[in-house]
Design an enzyme around this catalytic site. Sequence first.
Site, PDB file in Angstrom:
ATOM      1  N   HIS A 169       0.842  -1.185   0.000  1.00 30.98           N
ATOM      2  CA  HIS A 169       0.000   0.000   0.000  1.00 30.98           C
ATOM      3  C   HIS A 169       0.886   1.248   0.000  1.00 30.98           C
ATOM      4  CE1 HIS A 169      -4.101  -1.695   1.547  1.00 30.98           C
ATOM      5  NE2 HIS A 169      -3.595  -2.389   0.547  1.00 30.98           N
TER       6      HIS A 169
ATOM      7  N   LYS B 234       0.175  -0.186  15.046  1.00 32.89           N
ATOM      8  CA  LYS B 234       1.524  -0.253  15.598  1.00 32.89           C
ATOM      9  C   LYS B 234       1.814  -1.478  16.457  1.00 32.89           C
ATOM     10  CE  LYS B 234       2.966   3.298  13.619  1.00 32.89           C
ATOM     11  NZ  LYS B 234       3.403   2.867  12.304  1.00 32.89           N
TER      12      LYS B 234
ATOM     13  N   TYR C 250       3.234   6.558  10.198  1.00 26.25           N
ATOM     14  CA  TYR C 250       2.471   5.381   9.804  1.00 26.25           C
ATOM     15  C   TYR C 250       3.368   4.322   9.158  1.00 26.25           C
ATOM     16  CZ  TYR C 250      -1.761   2.815   8.588  1.00 26.25           C
ATOM     17  OH  TYR C 250      -2.753   1.860   8.506  1.00 26.25           O
TER      18      TYR C 250
ATOM     19  N   PRO D 182      -5.321   0.080  18.309  1.00 29.84           N
ATOM     20  CA  PRO D 182      -5.013  -0.358  16.947  1.00 29.84           C
ATOM     21  C   PRO D 182      -5.119   0.725  15.885  1.00 29.84           C
ATOM     22  CG  PRO D 182      -7.179  -1.128  17.595  1.00 29.84           C
ATOM     23  CD  PRO D 182      -6.579  -0.509  18.813  1.00 29.84           C
TER      24      PRO D 182
ATOM     25  N   TYR E 158      -9.867   5.218   6.898  1.00 30.53           N
ATOM     26  CA  TYR E 158     -10.119   5.609   8.282  1.00 30.53           C
ATOM     27  C   TYR E 158     -11.190   6.695   8.256  1.00 30.53           C
ATOM     28  CZ  TYR E 158      -5.805   3.272   9.803  1.00 30.53           C
ATOM     29  OH  TYR E 158      -4.831   2.352  10.079  1.00 30.53           O
TER      30      TYR E 158
END
Length: 389
Positions: free
Chosen positions: A72, A296, A384, A292, A200
Amino acid sequence: MRTQVAIIGAGPSGLLLSQILHNAGIDSVVLERKSLDYVLGRIRAGVLEQGLVDMLDAAGVGERMHGEGFVHDGTELCFDGTRHRIDFKALTGKTVMVYGQTEVTRDLVDARRAADAQLVYEAEGVELHDFDTTKPWVTYRKDGVEHRIDCDFIAGCDGYHGVSRASAPQDSLKTFERVYPFGWLGILSETPPVSDELIYARHERGFALCSMRSAMLSRYYVQVPLDDKVEAWSDARFWDELRRRIDDKAADTIVTGPSIEKTIAPLRSFVAEPMKFGRMFLVGDAAHIVPPTGAKGLNLAASDVHYLSSALIAHYGSGEGELIERYSENALRRIWKAERFSWWMTNLMHTFPEASCFDARMQVAELDYVTSSRAGAAALAENYVGLPY
């Protein structure tokens, strides 16, 4: 039995540590209180930072990941009904890999078995002894027989509820915790994902996440109160609620189907300090938990493995002990940064019971800044994809 490193816990962190040490010529024994089928049956996270991908490659267990995983280049943040893409690759030059934690564990088990590793499943009554001396040892029961392992070091990779942290002297242990007033209701369905990248979503009804495990296995979540019961959520109710919280295009195109797993997970931030007690080290969830939201958990365990394996290899290779002495310090520096990012993402995307209208406006303003400013987007992307070890 005699070994150099006794590893408690056969999850991905314990197995990865064992594999890395094996490749460096260091012996280990891995003890796991559950069965192999139980370990492989746990459905967990599946977003791997570039650093973990590189570690798996270096350990010789990355082939299937590259064949079946999904690279991704970015992710999408949805608020006010509109999606905004954060381009990880353009902003940092790095990507993430979507590949289930269960599959990582399976690959590591196969590699350790191919090397005739000593993996002991269903080890009962594990106890750690004399780790404050130069001669620690571990005892356990298997099939009703008592066993003893003498070793140089003990690595506690046995999770939040494991024996390792519980064995540390409690007057030397300091813990930090934030418990969040909601949980994630998650389902797994044999349906194609609604998007090529994770979504998200912040919504006034609560957070939602659209993610995937494979081309025909999707993982979806919605924020729910902590006292909600799984039984109260039919599949139809879940899909209806998810559609309300994501953008219209995703809601119109999402493929629904029966859930093959449905659970509610509470969210917490937790850190235990220090992570070294004589010759016993805490690794992964034994020392820290993250919500979550920032993906991580597994990645943070992998960074612990990086610091500990480097320290042990230096010790056995040259007798250098500085990295062992500094293991806790080095690991915690990165842990707290990951805790900060996960805490920030959680506060940014979720609806809090006590939040005011002002708080809601601040969330939207922060999201607007992150998605419209290159500096804001780069800060999210950098964290991220994973900070350097």
